[in-house]
Scaffold this motif. Sequence first.
Motif, PDB file in Angstrom:
ATOM      1  N   TYR A 622       0.817  -1.209   0.000  1.00 58.86           N
ATOM      2  CA  TYR A 622       0.000   0.000   0.000  1.00 58.86           C
ATOM      3  C   TYR A 622       0.853   1.263   0.000  1.00 58.86           C
ATOM      4  CZ  TYR A 622      -3.933  -3.086   1.208  1.00 58.86           C
ATOM      5  OH  TYR A 622      -4.895  -4.065   1.216  1.00 58.86           O
ATOM      6  N   THR A 623       2.166   1.100  -0.033  1.00 59.79           N
ATOM      7  CA  THR A 623       3.073   2.223  -0.191  1.00 59.79           C
ATOM      8  C   THR A 623       4.008   1.912  -1.357  1.00 59.79           C
ATOM      9  OG1 THR A 623       4.591   3.705   0.978  1.00 59.79           O
ATOM     10  CG2 THR A 623       4.830   1.353   1.423  1.00 59.79           C
ATOM     11  N   LYS A 650      14.123   3.416  -0.056  1.00 63.96           N
ATOM     12  CA  LYS A 650      13.367   4.484   0.620  1.00 63.96           C
ATOM     13  C   LYS A 650      11.872   4.254   0.459  1.00 63.96           C
ATOM     14  CE  LYS A 650      12.922   9.501   0.969  1.00 63.96           C
ATOM     15  NZ  LYS A 650      13.430  10.818   0.492  1.00 63.96           N
ATOM     16  N   ASN A 651      11.141   4.473   1.533  1.00 61.45           N
ATOM     17  CA  ASN A 651       9.677   4.427   1.498  1.00 61.45           C
ATOM     18  C   ASN A 651       9.181   5.790   1.023  1.00 61.45           C
ATOM     19  OD1 ASN A 651       6.928   4.324   1.947  1.00 61.45           O
ATOM     20  ND2 ASN A 651       7.079   3.475   4.010  1.00 61.45           N
ATOM     21  N   ARG A 652       8.640   5.833  -0.202  1.00 60.42           N
ATOM     22  CA  ARG A 652       8.192   7.091  -0.788  1.00 60.42           C
ATOM     23  C   ARG A 652       6.725   7.387  -0.511  1.00 60.42           C
ATOM     24  NH1 ARG A 652      11.990  10.534  -2.562  1.00 60.42           N
ATOM     25  NH2 ARG A 652      10.534  11.309  -4.129  1.00 60.42           N
ATOM     26  N   GLY A 653       6.036   6.453   0.179  1.00 62.05           N
ATOM     27  CA  GLY A 653       4.613   6.625   0.403  1.00 62.05           C
ATOM     28  C   GLY A 653       4.279   7.261   1.730  1.00 62.05           C
ATOM     29  N   SER A 654       2.982   7.210   2.055  1.00 59.55           N
ATOM     30  CA  SER A 654       2.478   7.886   3.249  1.00 59.55           C
ATOM     31  C   SER A 654       2.196   6.949   4.403  1.00 59.55           C
ATOM     32  CB  SER A 654       1.196   8.652   2.906  1.00 59.55           C
ATOM     33  OG  SER A 654       0.199   7.750   2.424  1.00 59.55           O
ATOM     34  N   ALA A 656       3.633   3.265   6.659  1.00 54.52           N
ATOM     35  CA  ALA A 656       4.753   2.339   6.912  1.00 54.52           C
ATOM     36  C   ALA A 656       4.533   1.046   6.147  1.00 54.52           C
ATOM     37  CB  ALA A 656       4.865   2.067   8.406  1.00 54.52           C
ATOM     38  N   GLY A 657       5.622   0.420   5.758  1.00 57.37           N
ATOM     39  CA  GLY A 657       5.520  -0.842   5.041  1.00 57.37           C
ATOM     40  C   GLY A 657       6.851  -1.567   5.016  1.00 57.37           C
ATOM     41  N   ALA A 658       6.793  -2.842   4.688  1.00 54.98           N
ATOM     42  CA  ALA A 658       7.998  -3.674   4.595  1.00 54.98           C
ATOM     43  C   ALA A 658       8.211  -4.082   3.146  1.00 54.98           C
ATOM     44  CB  ALA A 658       7.865  -4.901   5.485  1.00 54.98           C
ATOM     45  N   GLU A 659       9.441  -4.009   2.710  1.00 62.81           N
ATOM     46  CA  GLU A 659       9.793  -4.410   1.352  1.00 62.81           C
ATOM     47  C   GLU A 659      10.802  -5.550   1.403  1.00 62.81           C
ATOM     48  OE1 GLU A 659       8.865  -4.505  -1.459  1.00 62.81           O
ATOM     49  OE2 GLU A 659      10.158  -3.686  -3.022  1.00 62.81           O
ATOM     50  N   VAL A 660      10.635  -6.522   0.535  1.00 65.69           N
ATOM     51  CA  VAL A 660      11.606  -7.609   0.388  1.00 65.69           C
ATOM     52  C   VAL A 660      12.530  -7.253  -0.767  1.00 65.69           C
ATOM     53  CG1 VAL A 660      11.959 -10.053  -0.065  1.00 65.69           C
ATOM     54  CG2 VAL A 660       9.963  -9.320   1.271  1.00 65.69           C
ATOM     55  N   VAL A 661      13.751  -6.909  -0.438  1.00 66.31           N
ATOM     56  CA  VAL A 661      14.757  -6.569  -1.439  1.00 66.31           C
ATOM     57  C   VAL A 661      15.431  -7.862  -1.879  1.00 66.31           C
ATOM     58  CG1 VAL A 661      16.795  -5.179  -1.934  1.00 66.31           C
ATOM     59  CG2 VAL A 661      15.097  -4.363  -0.282  1.00 66.31           C
ATOM     60  N   GLN A 662      15.391  -8.131  -3.172  1.00 67.91           N
ATOM     61  CA  GLN A 662      15.871  -9.414  -3.692  1.00 67.91           C
ATOM     62  C   GLN A 662      17.116  -9.217  -4.546  1.00 67.91           C
ATOM     63  OE1 GLN A 662      12.381 -11.305  -5.608  1.00 67.91           O
ATOM     64  NE2 GLN A 662      11.142 -10.032  -4.223  1.00 67.91           N
ATOM     65  N   LEU A 687      10.071   0.051   6.790  1.00 71.19           N
ATOM     66  CA  LEU A 687      10.391   1.466   6.654  1.00 71.19           C
ATOM     67  C   LEU A 687       9.181   2.332   6.972  1.00 71.19           C
ATOM     68  CD1 LEU A 687      12.349   1.271   3.272  1.00 71.19           C
ATOM     69  CD2 LEU A 687      13.344   1.512   5.553  1.00 71.19           C
ATOM     70  N   GLN A 688       9.395   3.351   7.757  1.00 71.02           N
ATOM     71  CA  GLN A 688       8.372   4.344   8.013  1.00 71.02           C
ATOM     72  C   GLN A 688       8.265   5.290   6.805  1.00 71.02           C
ATOM     73  OE1 GLN A 688       6.381   4.292  10.763  1.00 71.02           O
ATOM     74  NE2 GLN A 688       7.471   2.372  11.219  1.00 71.02           N
ATOM     75  N   PRO A 689       7.173   6.036   6.692  1.00 69.79           N
ATOM     76  CA  PRO A 689       7.055   6.978   5.562  1.00 69.79           C
ATOM     77  C   PRO A 689       8.252   7.920   5.489  1.00 69.79           C
ATOM     78  CG  PRO A 689       4.969   6.800   6.722  1.00 69.79           C
ATOM     79  CD  PRO A 689       5.968   6.046   7.542  1.00 69.79           C
ATOM     80  N   GLY A 690       8.866   7.990   4.316  1.00 67.88           N
ATOM     81  CA  GLY A 690      10.018   8.857   4.120  1.00 67.88           C
ATOM     82  C   GLY A 690      11.338   8.296   4.596  1.00 67.88           C
ATOM     83  N   GLU A 691      11.315   7.143   5.267  1.00 74.36           N
ATOM     84  CA  GLU A 691      12.557   6.585   5.827  1.00 74.36           C
ATOM     85  C   GLU A 691      13.369   5.875   4.749  1.00 74.36           C
ATOM     86  OE1 GLU A 691      14.073   3.453   9.329  1.00 74.36           O
ATOM     87  OE2 GLU A 691      11.936   3.657   8.864  1.00 74.36           O
ATOM     88  N   SER A 692      14.683   5.999   4.848  1.00 71.43           N
ATOM     89  CA  SER A 692      15.624   5.299   3.975  1.00 71.43           C
ATOM     90  C   SER A 692      16.474   4.354   4.812  1.00 71.43           C
ATOM     91  CB  SER A 692      16.541   6.290   3.245  1.00 71.43           C
ATOM     92  OG  SER A 692      15.803   7.136   2.408  1.00 71.43           O
ATOM     93  N   ARG A 693      16.904   3.286   4.187  1.00 70.66           N
ATOM     94  CA  ARG A 693      17.788   2.352   4.889  1.00 70.66           C
ATOM     95  C   ARG A 693      18.731   1.702   3.889  1.00 70.66           C
ATOM     96  NH1 ARG A 693      15.102  -1.830   8.903  1.00 70.66           N
ATOM     97  NH2 ARG A 693      14.450   0.193   9.743  1.00 70.66           N
TER      98      ARG A 693
END
Length: 741
Positions: A622-623, A650-654, A656-662, A687-693
């Motif tokens: 959803y983000t 980076k989470n560019r949405g509004s 929080a969400g989790a992404e699986v980087v492959q 990642l929280q909204p706007g957060e980068s890691r």
Amino acid sequence: MKRYFYFVGVLLLSLGSVATAQTPVYLDDTKPVEERIEDALSRMTLEEKVALCHAQSKFSSPGVPRLGLPENWMTDGPHGIRAEVAWDEWEQAGWTNDSCMAFPALTCLAASWNPEMALLYGRSIGEEARYRNKNVLLGPGVNIYRTPLNGRNFEYMGEDPYLASEMVVPYIEGVQSNGVAACVKHFALNNQEYDRYAVDVEVSDRALYELYLPAFQAAVQRGKAWAIMGAYNRYKGQHCCHNQYLLNDILRGEWGFDGVVISDWGGVHNTVESAYNGLDMEFGTGTDGLGVSASDAYNHYFLAQPFLDLLKKGEIPESVLDGKVRNILRLMYRTTMNRNRPFGSFKNPAHALAARQIAQEGIVLLQNRDNVLPIPLDKTKKILVVGENAIKMMTVGGGSSSLKAWYEVSPLDGLRARVGDAAEVVYARGYVGNTDGSYNGVVSKVDLSESRSAEELLAEAVGLARESDYVIFVGGLNKNSQQDCEGGDRIAYGLPYNQDRVIEALAAANPRTVVVLISGNSVAMPWADRVPAIVEGWYCGSEAGNALASVLVGDVNPSGKLPFTIGKQLGDYHAHALNDPLVYPGVDHKQVYRDDIFVGYRWSDLQKDSKPLFCFGHGLSYTTFEYGKVSLDRKQMTAADTLRVRLTVKNRGSRAGAEVVQLYVSDLKSALPRPLKELKGFRKVMLQPGESREVEFLLDRTSLSYFDDAKHEWVAEPGRFEVLVGASSGDIRSKAGFELK
């Protein structure tokens, strides 16, 4: 410290009977385990040793009471602890305290792409097994998803050996932390249920080592699994439960396995092969668990009286038997003879939370056009739920993984509970599938009988759809015969019970129609371009409805990714694209894996003119996530080096969400044909909204190697390689090249 073992009428929970008093036997439990094994072995009679090697009931094998050696008690998994059955029958024993927590199917666990969920799963199910006094959990399963028709795919961890390896290791560690052995199955090449007892699989050594063995090897060498279950099928002409090549040469010889090998139930066929070819414990011989007579059945197993007779004649040396007994004693000392073994827990609310969390992380959002999901409850007055799978119990059926669940929340009940008074939730059956809700004496609590015709059901659903804000169709497969069920494969790739017609009619009546598929396999979706949203809801166990509702309304941002490729049609899978019955399902009990190493995305990547409906590793959120450029810490490496791969997400949405980087690796030029890319790393990051890691991966020689069957060794061939990082196998966001010197 030394102690004495006294058996004075102790009630055994798992046996439900009272042991008789025994003369105390002096045993020194301060010595190392291997010395204790030799001590116990030296005290045993030939008859006692043989007795350890075969069952005494459906799910137990004897101990040696006079030496204080306990029985071994098995339980089916891998999704929950099986209800107690009668001593010699598959029917229920009639206990009232053997309901369990039903955890999500292993396809759902694999779809979480989160090893932490695998560890949580293993710990939780291990606690339940321990509390029920089982010392062997018959699971997990790690056979590779070769064909979507395999009736048992829902019990496995997908099509990729790296993903399965990374998920099975923490599962095993979690189970065994409770003093319960994880019995990894089915070793090996048990990739279909059709003709499973007899089919002889011919496969190249390269495909065997690159695809079908890595998860088992990881389970043994990294997970330190204490037990392995053989498969029903044959390989090189020998049944896998007593197979020289698999059990002696590979499992024990190459991998150094020191645990116990257990047969699948009814998977043993020969005394001499069983004696010499790696099997330790025989279970389930005979279709009803009985052999020659009810009074003396288990003495006639292949590793019982026939084995004893050959030992007494000197035709089989006693050293062969002693090797098996050492493995069985080692199992005992690791489990029931371990004084520090925890007590476990049952009907624990923490297990319900674990089941729900795993389900929520595994549910996959396949499609979400126009952001129709999540459902905005503040703007929604009426939600229509359609489909038999919205009310059908999915913990019952499917074969050995069928459960007597403590409870099961259906999708309909879960949605109603979450929505509450915010909107009206109405239900329409839509179609009738299989109304039988029983299996092995466990009876579904839901009445699925229906007297209305298909036309009446469809008309009702369409009429309600026109007046609703949202339509949630909950369909897919079920755990009845020839669907997601042990003992037979699916007979077609499409949805059963004419569900396609219902979906198309609902989509025409309401533009906000969401399709939720409950299944453990991919299915054809000819209506995919006519519905805005599709959700893969798996078999999610006791908390299924609650987990699904939390995703549909947006309490949980979906983060699951597909552990297998979903093709548009059956011919998109290599085993079926060849249109050769010898490749699938086999001819005259013989099967040749001509698809070789090109299974799943390894095959679909090569098809320039067609793409899968949903590729391996696919799953929406959803983000939205933005991938930075891949950087490498070196442009050249040797076989002794480690390559460090970094990138920023980076989470560019509004929300929080989790992404699986492959991370995939591509060998740009090799002496042998290789897939265009292979999964070699993944990370799930919240990642929280706007957060980068920054996400980091490490690659070494093994990440670049292929198996050279001519040399029978892994080869990392010098040359140019490429690192590809993305959100799925079909959505690569960044690349970088390097050279192996």
